[in-house]
Design a protein around this motif. Structure first.
Motif, PDB file in Angstrom:
ATOM      1  N   LEU A  13      53.925  30.283  44.981  1.00 52.37           N
ATOM      2  CA  LEU A  13      52.868  29.652  44.198  1.00 52.37           C
ATOM      3  C   LEU A  13      53.341  28.398  43.473  1.00 52.37           C
ATOM      4  O   LEU A  13      52.540  27.555  43.093  1.00 52.37           O
ATOM      5  N   LEU A  14      54.627  28.289  43.273  1.00 52.62           N
ATOM      6  CA  LEU A  14      55.213  27.217  42.473  1.00 52.62           C
ATOM      7  C   LEU A  14      56.526  26.818  43.137  1.00 52.62           C
ATOM      8  O   LEU A  14      57.239  27.681  43.653  1.00 52.62           O
ATOM      9  N   ALA A  15      56.826  25.535  43.120  1.00 55.72           N
ATOM     10  CA  ALA A  15      58.062  25.054  43.749  1.00 55.72           C
ATOM     11  C   ALA A  15      58.931  24.329  42.727  1.00 55.72           C
ATOM     12  O   ALA A  15      58.429  23.688  41.811  1.00 55.72           O
ATOM     13  N   SER A  16      60.213  24.465  42.931  1.00 54.98           N
ATOM     14  CA  SER A  16      61.175  23.737  42.110  1.00 54.98           C
ATOM     15  C   SER A  16      62.286  23.230  43.017  1.00 54.98           C
ATOM     16  O   SER A  16      62.417  23.659  44.156  1.00 54.98           O
ATOM     17  N   ARG A  67      46.582  26.590  36.471  1.00 57.40           N
ATOM     18  CA  ARG A  67      45.650  27.022  37.530  1.00 57.40           C
ATOM     19  C   ARG A  67      46.002  28.431  38.003  1.00 57.40           C
ATOM     20  O   ARG A  67      45.117  29.272  38.175  1.00 57.40           O
ATOM     21  N   ILE A  68      47.265  28.707  38.188  1.00 57.71           N
ATOM     22  CA  ILE A  68      47.695  30.045  38.610  1.00 57.71           C
ATOM     23  C   ILE A  68      47.258  31.080  37.577  1.00 57.71           C
ATOM     24  O   ILE A  68      46.724  32.133  37.926  1.00 57.71           O
ATOM     25  N   GLN A  69      47.460  30.773  36.309  1.00 56.70           N
ATOM     26  CA  GLN A  69      47.067  31.694  35.238  1.00 56.70           C
ATOM     27  C   GLN A  69      45.554  31.940  35.264  1.00 56.70           C
ATOM     28  O   GLN A  69      45.096  33.064  35.063  1.00 56.70           O
ATOM     29  N   GLU A  70      44.775  30.889  35.488  1.00 54.20           N
ATOM     30  CA  GLU A  70      43.322  31.042  35.565  1.00 54.20           C
ATOM     31  C   GLU A  70      42.934  31.985  36.702  1.00 54.20           C
ATOM     32  O   GLU A  70      42.069  32.847  36.534  1.00 54.20           O
ATOM     33  N   LEU A  71      43.573  31.804  37.836  1.00 51.37           N
ATOM     34  CA  LEU A  71      43.233  32.635  38.996  1.00 51.37           C
ATOM     35  C   LEU A  71      43.652  34.090  38.784  1.00 51.37           C
ATOM     36  O   LEU A  71      42.925  35.008  39.170  1.00 51.37           O
ATOM     37  N   PHE A  72      44.805  34.318  38.177  1.00 54.41           N
ATOM     38  CA  PHE A  72      45.194  35.688  37.836  1.00 54.41           C
ATOM     39  C   PHE A  72      44.197  36.292  36.847  1.00 54.41           C
ATOM     40  O   PHE A  72      43.795  37.442  36.978  1.00 54.41           O
ATOM     41  N   SER A  77      48.341  37.629  43.912  1.00 53.59           N
ATOM     42  CA  SER A  77      49.200  36.489  44.245  1.00 53.59           C
ATOM     43  C   SER A  77      49.044  36.050  45.696  1.00 53.59           C
ATOM     44  O   SER A  77      49.124  34.850  45.988  1.00 53.59           O
ATOM     45  N   ALA A  78      48.806  36.972  46.614  1.00 53.14           N
ATOM     46  CA  ALA A  78      48.630  36.588  48.021  1.00 53.14           C
ATOM     47  C   ALA A  78      47.372  35.736  48.194  1.00 53.14           C
ATOM     48  O   ALA A  78      47.392  34.722  48.901  1.00 53.14           O
ATOM     49  N   LEU A  83      45.459  28.028  46.597  1.00 57.01           N
ATOM     50  CA  LEU A  83      46.020  26.895  45.844  1.00 57.01           C
ATOM     51  C   LEU A  83      46.085  25.581  46.624  1.00 57.01           C
ATOM     52  O   LEU A  83      45.733  24.536  46.071  1.00 57.01           O
ATOM     53  N   PRO A  84      46.511  25.582  47.871  1.00 61.54           N
ATOM     54  CA  PRO A  84      46.601  24.298  48.566  1.00 61.54           C
ATOM     55  C   PRO A  84      45.251  23.602  48.744  1.00 61.54           C
ATOM     56  O   PRO A  84      45.197  22.393  48.963  1.00 61.54           O
ATOM     57  N   CYS A  85      44.170  24.347  48.635  1.00 58.79           N
ATOM     58  CA  CYS A  85      42.836  23.789  48.854  1.00 58.79           C
ATOM     59  C   CYS A  85      42.116  23.416  47.570  1.00 58.79           C
ATOM     60  O   CYS A  85      41.026  22.847  47.611  1.00 58.79           O
ATOM     61  N   MET A  86      42.681  23.745  46.437  1.00 62.26           N
ATOM     62  CA  MET A  86      41.980  23.576  45.168  1.00 62.26           C
ATOM     63  C   MET A  86      42.173  22.187  44.584  1.00 62.26           C
ATOM     64  O   MET A  86      43.188  21.543  44.784  1.00 62.26           O
TER      65      MET A  86
END
Length: 119
Positions: free
Chosen positions: A25-28, A48-53, A59-60, A66-69
């Motif tokens: 979900l997140l990259a570093s 955004r991740i927090q909103e979706l959770f 997570s799946a 995420l890539p489409c949002m």
């Protein structure tokens, strides 16, 4: 920015941020010393991740969406598609069904209480 700063800016624990990475979900990137480095856009991504959770998605599902949002700032996502809207509406419909089930359960319990207590 390092993981501690991202955690502070988003009020999300470092452990959660590492989990987000594990789930894709997140990259570093890594510094030569092995420390995680996040780009500034990671703040919006974590929000955004927090909103979706918070909306009840797992997570799946979040990883698929995420890539489409659109970005949090309202800019369009690079891969925004009609599929995204369909998926989000399907998730909302799933929640609506669960709410309906809970309301029916509450109604049955109210009837049981009334029958048991006379009130």
């Amino acid at each position: 920015m390092r993981i501690g700063e991202l955690a502070r800016l988003t009020a999300v624990s470092e452990r959660s941020l590492r989990y987000y990475e594990e789930q894709g979900l997140l990259a570093s990137t890594r510094t030569p010393g092995g420390h995680r480095e996040y780009p500034p856009a990671s703040v919006d991504r974590v929000i955004r991740i927090q909103e979706l959770f918070a909306a009840g998605l797992n997570s799946a599902t979040i990883a698929e969406l995420l890539p489409c949002m659109r970005d949090v700032d309202g800019g369009p996502g690079e891969n925004a598609t009609p599929w995204l809207e369909q998926e989000l509406v399907a998730q909302r419909d799933k929640l609506d069904r669960a709410i309906g089930d809970l309301e029916r359960s509450r109604q049955v319990l109210d009837e049981v209480i009334k029958a048991a207590t006379g009130r």
